[in-house]
Scaffold this motif. Structure first.
Motif, PDB file in Angstrom:
ATOM      1  N   GLU A 183       0.840  -1.209   0.000  1.00 57.68           N
ATOM      2  CA  GLU A 183       0.000   0.000   0.000  1.00 57.68           C
ATOM      3  C   GLU A 183       0.869   1.252   0.000  1.00 57.68           C
ATOM      4  O   GLU A 183       0.577   2.230  -0.688  1.00 57.68           O
ATOM      5  CB  GLU A 183      -0.953  -0.001   1.194  1.00 57.68           C
ATOM      6  N   SER A 184       1.961   1.232   0.763  1.00 57.48           N
ATOM      7  CA  SER A 184       2.877   2.375   0.785  1.00 57.48           C
ATOM      8  C   SER A 184       3.476   2.604  -0.590  1.00 57.48           C
ATOM      9  O   SER A 184       3.621   3.753  -1.027  1.00 57.48           O
ATOM     10  CB  SER A 184       3.995   2.145   1.814  1.00 57.48           C
ATOM     11  N   ALA A 185       3.813   1.524  -1.290  1.00 54.68           N
ATOM     12  CA  ALA A 185       4.366   1.642  -2.639  1.00 54.68           C
ATOM     13  C   ALA A 185       3.359   2.300  -3.579  1.00 54.68           C
ATOM     14  O   ALA A 185       3.716   3.186  -4.365  1.00 54.68           O
ATOM     15  CB  ALA A 185       4.769   0.267  -3.161  1.00 54.68           C
ATOM     16  N   ARG A 186       2.088   1.877  -3.491  1.00 53.85           N
ATOM     17  CA  ARG A 186       1.050   2.506  -4.327  1.00 53.85           C
ATOM     18  C   ARG A 186       0.956   4.003  -4.030  1.00 53.85           C
ATOM     19  O   ARG A 186       0.843   4.825  -4.948  1.00 53.85           O
ATOM     20  CB  ARG A 186      -0.299   1.829  -4.103  1.00 53.85           C
ATOM     21  N   ARG A 187       0.990   4.348  -2.751  1.00 53.25           N
ATOM     22  CA  ARG A 187       0.886   5.767  -2.368  1.00 53.25           C
ATOM     23  C   ARG A 187       2.098   6.564  -2.821  1.00 53.25           C
ATOM     24  O   ARG A 187       1.967   7.709  -3.264  1.00 53.25           O
ATOM     25  CB  ARG A 187       0.710   5.884  -0.855  1.00 53.25           C
ATOM     26  N   LEU A 188       3.290   5.976  -2.717  1.00 54.49           N
ATOM     27  CA  LEU A 188       4.500   6.658  -3.182  1.00 54.49           C
ATOM     28  C   LEU A 188       4.441   6.920  -4.684  1.00 54.49           C
ATOM     29  O   LEU A 188       4.782   8.011  -5.149  1.00 54.49           O
ATOM     30  CB  LEU A 188       5.739   5.819  -2.863  1.00 54.49           C
ATOM     31  N   ILE A 189       4.008   5.930  -5.441  1.00 61.72           N
ATOM     32  CA  ILE A 189       3.899   6.099  -6.900  1.00 61.72           C
ATOM     33  C   ILE A 189       2.889   7.181  -7.237  1.00 61.72           C
ATOM     34  O   ILE A 189       3.145   8.045  -8.080  1.00 61.72           O
ATOM     35  CB  ILE A 189       3.555   4.760  -7.576  1.00 61.72           C
ATOM     36  N   ALA A 190       1.750   7.183  -6.571  1.00 55.76           N
ATOM     37  CA  ALA A 190       0.731   8.214  -6.826  1.00 55.76           C
ATOM     38  C   ALA A 190       1.264   9.601  -6.489  1.00 55.76           C
ATOM     39  O   ALA A 190       1.065  10.563  -7.244  1.00 55.76           O
ATOM     40  CB  ALA A 190      -0.533   7.909  -6.026  1.00 55.76           C
ATOM     41  N   ALA A 191       1.956   9.722  -5.371  1.00 60.31           N
ATOM     42  CA  ALA A 191       2.499  11.021  -4.977  1.00 60.31           C
ATOM     43  C   ALA A 191       3.603  11.476  -5.933  1.00 60.31           C
ATOM     44  O   ALA A 191       3.686  12.663  -6.279  1.00 60.31           O
ATOM     45  CB  ALA A 191       3.030  10.951  -3.543  1.00 60.31           C
ATOM     46  N   ALA A 192       4.443  10.550  -6.393  1.00 58.10           N
ATOM     47  CA  ALA A 192       5.501  10.908  -7.337  1.00 58.10           C
ATOM     48  C   ALA A 192       4.911  11.399  -8.653  1.00 58.10           C
ATOM     49  O   ALA A 192       5.380  12.387  -9.227  1.00 58.10           O
ATOM     50  CB  ALA A 192       6.418   9.703  -7.577  1.00 58.10           C
ATOM     51  N   ARG A 193       3.865  10.743  -9.108  1.00 65.74           N
ATOM     52  CA  ARG A 193       3.201  11.190 -10.346  1.00 65.74           C
ATOM     53  C   ARG A 193       2.614  12.581 -10.168  1.00 65.74           C
ATOM     54  O   ARG A 193       2.697  13.427 -11.061  1.00 65.74           O
ATOM     55  CB  ARG A 193       2.125  10.194 -10.747  1.00 65.74           C
ATOM     56  N   GLN A 194       2.010  12.820  -9.014  1.00 64.18           N
ATOM     57  CA  GLN A 194       1.431  14.131  -8.741  1.00 64.18           C
ATOM     58  C   GLN A 194       2.525  15.196  -8.660  1.00 64.18           C
ATOM     59  O   GLN A 194       2.359  16.306  -9.161  1.00 64.18           O
ATOM     60  CB  GLN A 194       0.634  14.099  -7.445  1.00 64.18           C
ATOM     61  N   ALA A 195       3.649  14.862  -8.059  1.00 67.07           N
ATOM     62  CA  ALA A 195       4.750  15.819  -7.922  1.00 67.07           C
ATOM     63  C   ALA A 195       5.341  16.199  -9.273  1.00 67.07           C
ATOM     64  O   ALA A 195       5.830  17.314  -9.451  1.00 67.07           O
ATOM     65  CB  ALA A 195       5.837  15.233  -7.025  1.00 67.07           C
ATOM     66  N   ARG A 196       5.277  15.287 -10.235  1.00 71.98           N
ATOM     67  CA  ARG A 196       5.788  15.586 -11.578  1.00 71.98           C
ATOM     68  C   ARG A 196       4.850  16.504 -12.350  1.00 71.98           C
ATOM     69  O   ARG A 196       5.230  17.080 -13.355  1.00 71.98           O
ATOM     70  CB  ARG A 196       5.999  14.306 -12.371  1.00 71.98           C
ATOM     71  N   ALA A 197       3.624  16.657 -11.901  1.00 71.58           N
ATOM     72  CA  ALA A 197       2.641  17.513 -12.551  1.00 71.58           C
ATOM     73  C   ALA A 197       2.299  18.670 -11.603  1.00 71.58           C
ATOM     74  O   ALA A 197       1.229  18.704 -11.018  1.00 71.58           O
ATOM     75  CB  ALA A 197       1.397  16.712 -12.886  1.00 71.58           C
ATOM     76  N   PRO A 198       3.212  19.628 -11.435  1.00 64.75           N
ATOM     77  CA  PRO A 198       3.044  20.691 -10.432  1.00 64.75           C
ATOM     78  C   PRO A 198       1.879  21.630 -10.689  1.00 64.75           C
ATOM     79  O   PRO A 198       1.500  22.381  -9.812  1.00 64.75           O
ATOM     80  CB  PRO A 198       4.365  21.447 -10.468  1.00 64.75           C
ATOM     81  N   SER A 199       1.266  21.561 -11.869  1.00 64.60           N
ATOM     82  CA  SER A 199       0.146  22.472 -12.143  1.00 64.60           C
ATOM     83  C   SER A 199      -1.116  22.045 -11.413  1.00 64.60           C
ATOM     84  O   SER A 199      -2.070  22.808 -11.321  1.00 64.60           O
ATOM     85  CB  SER A 199      -0.113  22.525 -13.651  1.00 64.60           C
ATOM     86  N   GLN A 200      -1.159  20.834 -10.871  1.00 60.75           N
ATOM     87  CA  GLN A 200      -2.331  20.362 -10.165  1.00 60.75           C
ATOM     88  C   GLN A 200      -2.282  20.800  -8.705  1.00 60.75           C
ATOM     89  O   GLN A 200      -1.222  21.004  -8.141  1.00 60.75           O
ATOM     90  CB  GLN A 200      -2.420  18.843 -10.250  1.00 60.75           C
ATOM     91  N   GLU A 201      -3.458  20.928  -8.083  1.00 60.45           N
ATOM     92  CA  GLU A 201      -3.521  21.309  -6.689  1.00 60.45           C
ATOM     93  C   GLU A 201      -3.000  20.183  -5.808  1.00 60.45           C
ATOM     94  O   GLU A 201      -3.191  19.018  -6.108  1.00 60.45           O
ATOM     95  CB  GLU A 201      -4.984  21.606  -6.291  1.00 60.45           C
ATOM     96  N   PRO A 202      -2.302  20.545  -4.688  1.00 64.84           N
ATOM     97  CA  PRO A 202      -1.795  19.497  -3.787  1.00 64.84           C
ATOM     98  C   PRO A 202      -2.937  18.777  -3.094  1.00 64.84           C
ATOM     99  O   PRO A 202      -3.970  19.345  -2.798  1.00 64.84           O
ATOM    100  CB  PRO A 202      -0.953  20.280  -2.778  1.00 64.84           C
ATOM    101  N   SER A 203      -2.728  17.476  -2.890  1.00 62.21           N
ATOM    102  CA  SER A 203      -3.682  16.688  -2.132  1.00 62.21           C
ATOM    103  C   SER A 203      -2.928  15.587  -1.409  1.00 62.21           C
ATOM    104  O   SER A 203      -1.792  15.284  -1.737  1.00 62.21           O
ATOM    105  CB  SER A 203      -4.751  16.093  -3.035  1.00 62.21           C
ATOM    106  N   SER A 204      -3.570  14.977  -0.443  1.00 62.70           N
ATOM    107  CA  SER A 204      -2.949  13.911   0.320  1.00 62.70           C
ATOM    108  C   SER A 204      -2.897  12.650  -0.515  1.00 62.70           C
ATOM    109  O   SER A 204      -3.862  12.300  -1.195  1.00 62.70           O
ATOM    110  CB  SER A 204      -3.753  13.653   1.596  1.00 62.70           C
ATOM    111  N   ALA A 205      -1.770  11.932  -0.452  1.00 57.14           N
ATOM    112  CA  ALA A 205      -1.623  10.681  -1.184  1.00 57.14           C
ATOM    113  C   ALA A 205      -2.139   9.508  -0.351  1.00 57.14           C
ATOM    114  O   ALA A 205      -2.042   8.383  -0.753  1.00 57.14           O
ATOM    115  CB  ALA A 205      -0.163  10.452  -1.566  1.00 57.14           C
ATOM    116  N   ALA A 206      -2.643   9.768   0.818  1.00 55.41           N
ATOM    117  CA  ALA A 206      -3.104   8.702   1.717  1.00 55.41           C
ATOM    118  C   ALA A 206      -4.445   8.155   1.300  1.00 55.41           C
ATOM    119  O   ALA A 206      -5.250   8.729   0.679  1.00 55.41           O
ATOM    120  CB  ALA A 206      -3.185   9.208   3.143  1.00 55.41           C
TER     121      ALA A 206
END
Length: 62
Positions: free
Chosen positions: A39-62
């Motif tokens: 589950e942590s791996a899934r969350r890390l991947i989702a957060a990394a993808r979000q971090a690469r797209a800085p134009s999107q609003e921040p949200s929790s990866a949890a």
């Protein structure tokens, strides 16, 4: 997180006695069950993808 610097080195991951052990910079260490690690791996991947797209609003990866 403002005021912190991101580390460019990836964490080291191993399996010790059926637990997933993660060692990182600055003395970070954690042992997880296989289920928690997956589950942590899934969350890390989702957060990394979000971090690469800085134009999107921040949200929790949890």
């Amino acid at each position: 997180m403002q005021g912190t610097e991101a580390y460019p080195e990836p964490m080291t991951v191993s399996v010790i006695e059926g637990e997933v052990v993660i060692l990182g910079p600055d003395a970070v260490s954690v042992a997880l069950t296989p289920e928690a690690a997956e589950e942590s791996a899934r969350r890390l991947i989702a957060a990394a993808r979000q971090a690469r797209a800085p134009s999107q609003e921040p949200s929790s990866a949890a």
